[in-house]
Design a protein around this motif. Structure first.
Motif, mmCIF file in Angstrom:
data_model
loop_
_atom_site.group_PDB
_atom_site.id
_atom_site.type_symbol
_atom_site.label_atom_id
_atom_site.label_comp_id
_atom_site.label_asym_id
_atom_site.label_seq_id
_atom_site.Cartn_x
_atom_site.Cartn_y
_atom_site.Cartn_z
ATOM 1 N N ASP A 51 0.942 -1.332 -0.082
ATOM 2 C CA ASP A 51 0.051 -0.106 0.109
ATOM 3 C C ASP A 51 0.707 1.266 0.090
ATOM 4 O O ASP A 51 0.233 2.424 0.151
ATOM 5 N N GLY A 52 2.201 0.976 -0.169
ATOM 6 C CA GLY A 52 3.054 2.399 -0.119
ATOM 7 C C GLY A 52 3.478 3.044 1.228
ATOM 8 O O GLY A 52 4.078 3.972 1.120
ATOM 9 N N THR A 53 2.916 2.425 2.282
ATOM 10 C CA THR A 53 3.202 3.195 3.673
ATOM 11 C C THR A 53 4.712 2.932 3.937
ATOM 12 O O THR A 53 5.387 1.904 3.624
ATOM 13 N N GLU A 54 5.263 4.128 4.106
ATOM 14 C CA GLU A 54 6.807 4.277 4.121
ATOM 15 C C GLU A 54 7.074 3.946 5.698
ATOM 16 O O GLU A 54 6.474 4.057 6.717
ATOM 17 N N LEU A 55 8.213 3.109 5.603
ATOM 18 C CA LEU A 55 8.781 2.337 6.839
ATOM 19 C C LEU A 55 9.469 3.403 7.938
ATOM 20 O O LEU A 55 10.300 4.034 7.384
ATOM 21 N N THR A 56 9.275 3.271 9.131
ATOM 22 C CA THR A 56 9.839 3.808 10.084
ATOM 23 C C THR A 56 10.515 2.613 11.054
ATOM 24 O O THR A 56 10.039 1.485 10.811
ATOM 25 N N GLU A 57 11.476 2.937 11.827
ATOM 26 C CA GLU A 57 12.251 2.070 12.621
ATOM 27 C C GLU A 57 11.035 1.022 13.453
ATOM 28 O O GLU A 57 11.262 -0.189 13.678
ATOM 29 N N GLY A 58 10.274 1.974 14.186
ATOM 30 C CA GLY A 58 9.261 1.262 14.929
ATOM 31 C C GLY A 58 8.116 0.239 14.232
ATOM 32 O O GLY A 58 7.832 -1.008 14.655
ATOM 33 N N TYR A 59 8.007 0.791 12.955
ATOM 34 C CA TYR A 59 6.909 0.017 12.211
ATOM 35 C C TYR A 59 7.784 -1.340 11.737
ATOM 36 O O TYR A 59 6.970 -2.300 11.561
ATOM 37 N N PHE A 60 8.874 -1.084 11.170
ATOM 38 C CA PHE A 60 9.832 -1.968 10.737
ATOM 39 C C PHE A 60 9.760 -3.328 11.702
ATOM 40 O O PHE A 60 9.557 -4.320 11.212
ATOM 41 N N GLN A 61 9.881 -3.096 13.014
ATOM 42 C CA GLN A 61 10.056 -4.362 14.047
ATOM 43 C C GLN A 61 8.692 -5.122 14.023
ATOM 44 O O GLN A 61 8.749 -6.091 14.583
ATOM 45 N N ARG A 62 7.621 -4.262 13.667
ATOM 46 C CA ARG A 62 6.117 -5.336 13.974
ATOM 47 C C ARG A 62 5.983 -6.093 12.448
ATOM 48 O O ARG A 62 5.071 -6.705 12.398
ATOM 49 N N LEU A 63 6.972 -5.824 11.441
ATOM 50 C CA LEU A 63 6.600 -6.496 10.300
ATOM 51 C C LEU A 63 6.875 -7.999 10.328
ATOM 52 O O LEU A 63 7.662 -8.434 10.729
ATOM 53 N N PRO A 64 5.921 -8.791 9.569
ATOM 54 C CA PRO A 64 6.381 -10.304 9.570
ATOM 55 C C PRO A 64 7.228 -10.609 8.884
ATOM 56 O O PRO A 64 7.721 -9.953 7.666
ATOM 57 N N ASP A 65 7.964 -11.692 9.066
ATOM 58 C CA ASP A 65 8.960 -12.100 7.960
ATOM 59 C C ASP A 65 8.532 -12.369 6.287
ATOM 60 O O ASP A 65 7.306 -12.784 6.217
ATOM 61 N N ASN A 66 9.178 -12.130 5.312
ATOM 62 C CA ASN A 66 8.875 -12.292 3.943
ATOM 63 C C ASN A 66 7.897 -11.121 3.660
ATOM 64 O O ASN A 66 7.406 -11.118 2.410
ATOM 65 N N THR A 67 7.765 -10.098 4.107
ATOM 66 C CA THR A 67 6.993 -8.799 3.705
ATOM 67 C C THR A 67 7.560 -8.526 2.576
ATOM 68 O O THR A 67 8.937 -8.241 2.482
ATOM 69 N N GLU A 68 6.900 -8.052 1.611
ATOM 70 C CA GLU A 68 7.389 -7.463 0.461
ATOM 71 C C GLU A 68 7.522 -5.666 0.552
ATOM 72 O O GLU A 68 6.487 -5.089 0.873
ATOM 73 N N LEU A 69 8.734 -5.307 0.433
ATOM 74 C CA LEU A 69 9.293 -4.018 0.485
ATOM 75 C C LEU A 69 9.326 -3.229 -0.909
ATOM 76 O O LEU A 69 9.729 -3.954 -1.799
ATOM 77 N N MET A 70 9.188 -2.031 -1.196
ATOM 78 C CA MET A 70 9.670 -1.378 -2.418
ATOM 79 C C MET A 70 10.611 -0.232 -1.773
ATOM 80 O O MET A 70 10.612 0.330 -0.904
ATOM 81 N N LEU A 71 12.014 -0.378 -2.647
ATOM 82 C CA LEU A 71 12.856 0.704 -2.324
ATOM 83 C C LEU A 71 12.928 1.953 -3.450
ATOM 84 O O LEU A 71 12.629 1.646 -4.701
ATOM 85 N N LEU A 72 12.689 3.137 -2.726
ATOM 86 C CA LEU A 72 12.394 4.178 -3.766
ATOM 87 C C LEU A 72 13.639 5.017 -3.436
ATOM 88 O O LEU A 72 14.086 5.372 -2.630
ATOM 89 N N THR A 73 13.908 5.534 -4.637
ATOM 90 C CA THR A 73 15.096 6.845 -4.967
ATOM 91 C C THR A 73 14.294 8.266 -4.737
ATOM 92 O O THR A 73 13.143 8.253 -4.618
ATOM 93 N N PRO A 74 15.299 9.278 -4.614
ATOM 94 C CA PRO A 74 14.363 10.372 -4.381
ATOM 95 C C PRO A 74 13.425 10.947 -5.410
ATOM 96 O O PRO A 74 13.808 10.681 -6.739
ATOM 97 N N GLY A 75 12.725 11.541 -5.363
ATOM 98 C CA GLY A 75 11.564 11.789 -6.172
ATOM 99 C C GLY A 75 10.563 10.580 -6.683
ATOM 100 O O GLY A 75 9.716 11.080 -7.383
ATOM 101 N N GLN A 76 10.876 9.254 -6.392
ATOM 102 C CA GLN A 76 9.900 8.474 -6.779
ATOM 103 C C GLN A 76 8.831 8.272 -5.681
ATOM 104 O O GLN A 76 8.856 8.412 -4.539
ATOM 105 N N ALA A 77 7.640 7.775 -6.156
ATOM 106 C CA ALA A 77 6.502 7.643 -5.100
ATOM 107 C C ALA A 77 5.960 6.123 -5.561
ATOM 108 O O ALA A 77 6.031 5.762 -6.745
ATOM 109 N N TRP A 78 5.205 5.621 -4.729
ATOM 110 C CA TRP A 78 4.397 4.409 -4.807
ATOM 111 C C TRP A 78 3.372 4.359 -3.891
ATOM 112 O O TRP A 78 3.274 4.595 -2.965
#
Length: 338
Positions: A51-78
């Motif tokens: 859903d494009g939710t940006e990761l913070t350190e606190g949110y990162f720790q609550r994610l289950p294994d094998n969650t799919e992430l998107m790597l964005l460079t400056p200016g990109q949106a998802w």
């Protein structure tokens, strides 16, 4: 107690690759991801692929294994799946040979029925030749058709005319069930309808994408949208088809129906028959019945799944069955001035 490494599936916006990456924190996964995709880490960030939710350190720790992430460079949106669908649809408007070849290769190797169907449908749609009009431009489209059809629009127009002609033939055949006196009047009305249909070229314009906007039921490209069952204002399933695109779509379009909202057999023809028998000096409004039988005033183009064959329980407008009687205007004698 040290944090255990978490595993993730990582994608990048303009890459077909996907990597498994493990890390104890968000920064570590971001660093490893940039290395995998050979991107500079400055300004890069991670978000959920879903859903494009940006990761913070606190949110990162609550994610289950094998969650799919998107790597964005400056200016990109998802925006999650919405972005993926948008990119997927773009392919249909800008098809590329390498994409078609890749899909064909996947299909040849695929054994799962659902994935086979999805790939086959994708290739079917992306290979459309919608803009082509003549037999020379798109030979496969005309396979199985008589040689007299030199372009797509003329065949689709003929297809619509044939449907309207079949309605006329059916209505005309009903005359044989009537007694001689009402039969003559009935056939006279059918004759008037026939002449009007000839002048309108049997309303073949409904399927002709070259015709005027107000007369055709499709877009200028040839896209038809289901108008929904007789008792609904629209198609809830959003059925659509372009019979101009390829041979298979042309054949499938023949299963779509021009459905009478007020039914032809159950209602219109019996009402017309009764009107002829009981006119008692009145004139039957044949143009009203014409509009119900042969025009889009009462015809809806529907996908076969939206064609309800149960009784529609709709009646003709009783105020339209006969033409209004002409009022006789009598001139009053002018009064003489005293």
């Amino acid at each position: 107690m040290s944090k255990r490494p978490r595993t993730f599936k990582l994608r990048a916006l303009h890459s077909q690759d996907k990597y498994g990456v493990a890390g104890k924190n968000c920064q570590e996964v971001l660093l490893k991801g940039c290395q995998k995709f050979q991107l500079p880490i400055s300004g890069c960030r991670l978000c959920l692929y879903e859903d494009g939710t940006e990761l913070t350190e606190g949110y990162f720790q609550r994610l289950p294994d094998n969650t799919e992430l998107m790597l964005l460079t400056p200016g990109q949106a998802w925006q999650g799946y919405i972005s993926d669908i948008h990119r997927f649809l773009t392919i249909f408007y800008q098809p590329q040979a390498d994409i078609i070849q890749a899909a064909q290769k996947l299909l040849s190797d695929e054994r799962a029925p659902l994935r086979q169907k999805l790939l086959a449908d994708f290739l079917h749609n992306i290979s459309e030749n919608i803009q082509a009009e003549t037999r020379e431009e798109d030979g496969p489209w005309f396979e199985g058709l008589e040689s007299r059809f030199r372009n797509k629009s003329s065949y689709l127009r003929y297809s619509c005319e044939s449907r309207i002609r079949s309605y006329l033939k059916e209505v005309n055949a009903h005359a044989s069930t009537l007694d001689p006196q009402p039969r003559a009047e009935y056939l006279k009305i059918i004759g008037q309808m026939c002449e009007k249909l000839k002048s309108e070229r049997y309303n073949g314009s409904y399927f002709d994408r070259r015709d005027k906007v107000r007369e055709r039921l499709c877009t200028a490209e040839g896209w038809f949208s289901c108008q929904g069952p007789f008792d609904l204002d629209a198609c809830l399933s959003k059925h659509s088809i372009n019979p101009y695109s390829n041979r298979e779509s042309r054949i499938l379009f023949s299963t779509w129906n021009l459905d009478h909202k007020i039914e032809k057999k159950r209602t219109i023809v019996p009402t017309l028959t009764e009107a002829v028998a009981e006119q008692d000096g009145r004139e039957v409004d044949w143009e009203y019945f014409y509009s119900l039988l042969f025009t889009s005033n009462n015809l809806k183009l529907v996908h076969i799944a939206c064609h309800k064959k149960s009784s529609h329980n709709l009646s003709c407008d009783e105020t339209r069955i006969y033409k209004p009687k002409k009022q006789v205007v009598r001139k009053r004698a002018a009064r003489r001035r005293q």
